[in-house]
Write a protein that holds these residues in place. Structure first.
Motif, short mmCIF file in Angstrom:
data_model
loop_
_atom_site.label_atom_id
_atom_site.label_comp_id
_atom_site.label_asym_id
_atom_site.label_seq_id
_atom_site.Cartn_x
_atom_site.Cartn_y
_atom_site.Cartn_z
N ASN A 1 0.81 -1.22 0.00
CA ASN A 1 0.00 0.00 0.00
C ASN A 1 0.85 1.27 0.00
OD1 ASN A 1 -2.56 1.23 -0.11
ND2 ASN A 1 -2.51 1.64 2.09
N SER A 2 2.01 1.22 -0.62
CA SER A 2 2.83 2.42 -0.80
C SER A 2 2.53 2.96 -2.19
CB SER A 2 4.32 2.08 -0.64
OG SER A 2 5.13 3.23 -0.76
N ILE A 3 1.36 3.58 -2.31
CA ILE A 3 0.85 3.95 -3.63
C ILE A 3 1.68 5.06 -4.28
CG2 ILE A 3 -1.17 4.79 -4.88
CD1 ILE A 3 -1.37 1.93 -3.81
N GLU A 4 2.19 5.98 -3.49
CA GLU A 4 2.99 7.07 -4.06
C GLU A 4 4.26 6.53 -4.71
OE1 GLU A 4 5.11 11.24 -2.56
OE2 GLU A 4 3.45 10.38 -1.41
N ARG A 5 4.94 5.62 -4.04
CA ARG A 5 6.13 5.00 -4.64
C ARG A 5 5.74 4.15 -5.83
NH1 ARG A 5 10.89 5.20 -2.17
NH2 ARG A 5 11.60 3.36 -3.30
N ALA A 6 4.60 3.48 -5.73
CA ALA A 6 4.13 2.66 -6.86
C ALA A 6 3.91 3.53 -8.10
CB ALA A 6 2.85 1.94 -6.48
N ALA A 7 3.34 4.71 -7.90
CA ALA A 7 3.09 5.63 -9.03
C ALA A 7 4.41 6.04 -9.68
CB ALA A 7 2.31 6.84 -8.55
N SER A 8 5.43 6.25 -8.87
CA SER A 8 6.74 6.64 -9.43
C SER A 8 7.36 5.51 -10.21
CB SER A 8 7.68 7.08 -8.29
OG SER A 8 7.16 8.20 -7.61
N TRP A 9 7.27 4.29 -9.67
CA TRP A 9 7.80 3.14 -10.40
C TRP A 9 6.99 2.87 -11.67
CZ3 TRP A 9 12.39 1.32 -10.15
CH2 TRP A 9 13.11 1.30 -8.95
N LEU A 10 5.70 3.13 -11.63
CA LEU A 10 4.87 2.95 -12.83
C LEU A 10 5.32 3.91 -13.92
CD1 LEU A 10 2.44 1.74 -14.30
CD2 LEU A 10 0.99 3.42 -13.14
N GLN A 11 5.66 5.12 -13.55
CA GLN A 11 6.12 6.10 -14.53
C GLN A 11 7.45 5.66 -15.14
OE1 GLN A 11 4.34 8.68 -15.62
NE2 GLN A 11 5.96 8.91 -17.16
N VAL A 12 8.35 5.12 -14.31
CA VAL A 12 9.63 4.61 -14.82
C VAL A 12 9.38 3.47 -15.80
CG1 VAL A 12 11.74 3.35 -14.18
CG2 VAL A 12 10.98 5.31 -12.82
N ALA A 13 8.48 2.56 -15.44
CA ALA A 13 8.19 1.41 -16.31
C ALA A 13 7.63 1.87 -17.65
CB ALA A 13 7.22 0.47 -15.61
N LYS A 14 6.67 2.79 -17.62
CA LYS A 14 6.04 3.24 -18.86
C LYS A 14 7.05 3.95 -19.77
CE LYS A 14 1.21 3.78 -17.42
NZ LYS A 14 0.09 4.74 -17.20
N SER A 15 7.90 4.77 -19.17
CA SER A 15 8.87 5.53 -19.98
C SER A 15 9.99 4.64 -20.52
CB SER A 15 9.46 6.68 -19.17
OG SER A 15 10.15 6.18 -18.04
N SER A 16 10.17 3.46 -19.91
CA SER A 16 11.25 2.56 -20.32
C SER A 16 10.78 1.45 -21.25
CB SER A 16 11.91 1.93 -19.08
OG SER A 16 12.39 2.92 -18.19
N ALA A 17 9.47 1.32 -21.43
CA ALA A 17 8.94 0.25 -22.28
C ALA A 17 9.30 0.49 -23.74
CB ALA A 17 7.44 0.15 -22.11
N ASN A 18 9.80 -0.55 -24.40
CA ASN A 18 10.12 -0.47 -25.83
C ASN A 18 10.11 -1.87 -26.40
OD1 ASN A 18 12.89 -1.69 -25.67
ND2 ASN A 18 13.30 0.15 -24.43
#
Length: 662
Positions: free
Chosen positions: A441-458
């Motif tokens: 339930n660390s949603i703020e950190r999850a949101a940051s990791w989600l952004q990293v994942a989306k920007s790194s997807a290729n």
């Protein structure tokens, strides 16, 4: 001669033998706590609004006892004309049963949570709560239910809801909560059951010194056999053979040797011999303490019994063999009997060769699964290089995923994951960190990791497909906008419809045949772009499910997702259910009883929070069972949302989805 007289005689004889005076024991200072302020205020209000008072209540009517906190007569003299005169007011008795350790700001369910429930039925609901809730979310809810400060109905005042609450806390292994609840109760309001419960909770937790201090404070009040055996145990713990002999002889004289386990353990302590294993089949708290004093371990077979007392005892006892203790701790944390931090402390205490930790990723796996987790956990914790730590954690999580231990690994390793930098250099670790953050339930950190994942997807990596597979978890946890109504009155109405069996676009039939009405539009504006994106992401998710090698598991997972979506008012795209429309339609399912479903609905629609939570906990007990009915789980999250527990409903749904991801 009564037991109390015999204890007094024993004490006098000991005093003469040792030349010391007799000093009465005093209660622990923590045993008495202030009465909650809201109860004092309610009692003061009742004191000036009782029938027969000369002064009417502020509203001009004769007073009553609306909250039902006290009983007995209360008299108030007419207020004097002199405003500086001293006025004497006699307050009503405070209902000690309403005591708790959690108010709403601390996660309590609210003063009015038992609204619409009789005391007798409330005690029944509490007593029948599971000892081991199927999910950690439900366990947290159950503990908050039992520890909440709340007004109680006065229909059957002789029924002790407080005793039922303390007994259930001990039954579920929430020992600190049980001790705190007893000690929050005014000393004069405690009976023998609460006193014994406090001692038992301390013994189960391995706090023998604290238990003996508590036993001494109660010894002059109660004279049941329990206290004489407890006194013998404390004398043995203090290495006082004279006192121990007195108490043991009194037990034998008063009760014979019917308690074979007690006498067998005492003999083992005195003679330094091993205890007969046949005596250790149904261990009580005092047995756990006596085994500890004898420096002997609880039989390993007790690990499979599901007995919380034995599992906690195996976990805490120094005499438990290391590998057995690791397995016990692994099981105890999964059941919620110990915290993830306690599990980490036990893993950290295992002795590994430094070379084994340095080569943790290359060495062969340990023979005991929990020992392998301990080695990887230690190796990750001791590494101060973020990249190396991330690699070790990734290996630990991969193993845990295969073994069905991902959620435990997330709770255990969350503090270590928090020290990994959130940037593109760790994009390969982003999905694992994202899932871990959501799980705790660390949603703020999850949101940051989600952004990293989306920007790194290729096209050169699998991040995009892994994000697609995780989409339902992201949607329900609120990390993706699905276009669904937010948790306000509209969301409550959606869940009300789900609880009542309504579905969207439900056709009606007339003379002209079936007519499908236009979709009902929520009163708030729908984000059409978010809804379009949601439909697209769900199409991608379904395509991955269709390619799964285990179609039976994929079908069960889809059913769970679609039902949970219904529970939260999230759109299941048109036609999604069609992929599951495969005969035979009659299936053997594990589901909840109709009475649980009935009271789940009644409690939710009537805003009876405690009853709703109790029924939700019962309903989710099927969560980990084969062929569990996902409709029951959808009703559970819908009911929790309706009574204002939206966050708990989300945590439960996310836990169910992450647990089903194997």
């Amino acid at each position: 001669m009564t037991l109390r007289s015999r204890l007094l005689l024993q004490t006098c004889l000991l005093a003469m033998m040792t030349g010391t005076g007799l000093a009465p024991g005093t209660a622990n200072a923590q045993n008495s706590a202030p009465v909650p302020l809201f109860l004092k205020q309610e009692a003061q209000q009742d004191a000036v609004t009782q029938p027969g008072n000369d002064m009417p209540a502020n509203n001009g009517t004769t007073g009553s006892n609306p909250g039902g906190f006290g009983s007995g007569s209360t008299s108030v003299n007419s207020f004097p004309s002199d405003p500086n005169a001293v006025q004497s007011v006699t307050l009503q008795a405070i209902d000690a049963e309403a005591v708790g350790t959690l108010d709403p700001s601390q996660g309590g369910l609210g003063v009015d949570m038992w609204n619409g429930t009789t005391r007798k039925s409330a005690a029944k609901l509490v007593s029948e709560l599971p000892a081991t809730p199927a999910t950690h979310t439900a366990r947290d809810l159950q503990q908050r239910l039992l520890l909440s400060v709340a007004a109680l109905p006065q229909d059957t005042p002789k029924v002790s809801l407080l005793e039922a609450r303390v007994a259930k806390l001990i039954n579920m292994g929430a020992l600190d909560g049980a001790i705190d609840l007893v000690r929050a109760t005014p000393q004069g309001s405690r009976g023998a059951m609460l006193a014994q419960a406090e001692v038992n909770a301390l013994l189960i937790a391995g706090r023998i010194d604290d238990a003996c201090a508590t036993i001494e404070s109660y010894s002059a009040i109660y004279d049941e056999m329990f206290w004489l055996k407890a006194a013998a145990m404390c004398a043995l713990h203090a290495n006082d053979p004279t006192s121990a002999a007195f108490s043991v002889d009194l037990v034998r004289e008063m009760d014979g040797e019917s308690d074979a386990t007690f006498f067998g353990l005492v003999a083992a302590i005195r003679g330094g011999t091993a205890v007969d294993a046949d005596l250790l089949t149904d261990l009580r708290p005092i047995d756990i303490a006596l085994l500890s004093i004898a420096k002997q371990s609880i039989p390993e077979s007790q690990l499979e019994t599901g007995n919380a007392v034995s599992i906690i005892g195996l976990t805490n006892a120094v005499a438990t063999p290391t590998d057995v203790r690791l397995e016990a701790a692994h099981k105890a944390e999964n059941l919620g009997l110990i915290s993830a931090q306690q599990l980490g402390d036990i893993y950290s205490a295992v002795n590994f060769d430094p070379a084994d930790l340095e080569n943790a990723l290359d060495d062969a796996a340990e023979g005991v699964q929990a020992r392998q987790y301990a080695k990887l956990y230690q190796a990750a914790a001791k590494s101060d290089v973020p990249a190396v730590r991330a690699e070790i954690l990734a290996a630990l999580f991969e193993t845990a995923q295969i073994e069905g231990d991902f959620l435990q690994a997330a709770r255990l390793c969350a503090p270590l994951v928090e020290e990994i930098p959130i940037n593109g250099d760790f994009s390969w670790f982003a999905i694992t960190a994202l899932k871990t953050s959501i799980a705790v339930n660390s949603i703020e950190r999850a949101a940051s990791w989600l952004q990293v994942a989306k920007s790194s997807a290729n096209p050169g990596n699998d991040i995009s497909s892994r994000l697609s597979l995780l989409y339902p978890v992201l949607a329900i946890s609120g990390l993706e906008d699905t276009g669904a109504p937010k948790p306000n009155d509209d969301a409550v109405q959606v869940n009300q419809d789900v609880m009542n069996g309504a579905t969207t676009n439900q056709p009606r039939f007339g003379l002209g045949g079936a007519v499908t009405p236009a979709p009902t539009q929520p009163s708030q504006t729908v984000d059409l772009q978010a809804l379009t994106d949601h439909r697209s992401r769900m199409t991608e998710w379904q395509e991955i499910q269709a390619a799964s090698s285990d179609q039976a598991a994929a079908r069960r997972n889809a059913e769970l997702v679609f039902n949970l979506y219904d529970g939260f008012g999230i759109e299941v795209p048109e036609g999604a259910w069609n992929s599951l429309l495969i005969a035979p339609y009659a299936e053997e399912r594990t589901t909840i009883s109709s009475v649980v479903n009935h009271y789940l609905r009644v409690g939710a629609t009537g805003n009876q929070k405690a009853k709703t939570v109790a029924m939700a906990i019962q309903a989710q007990q099927i969560a980990t069972m084969p062929n569990a009915d996902p409709k029951a789980l959808a009703d559970t999250v819908a009911a929790l949302t309706m009574v204002g527990l939206q966050a708990d409903a989300q945590h439960l749904a996310v836990e169910l989805l992450l647990a089903s991801d194997r």
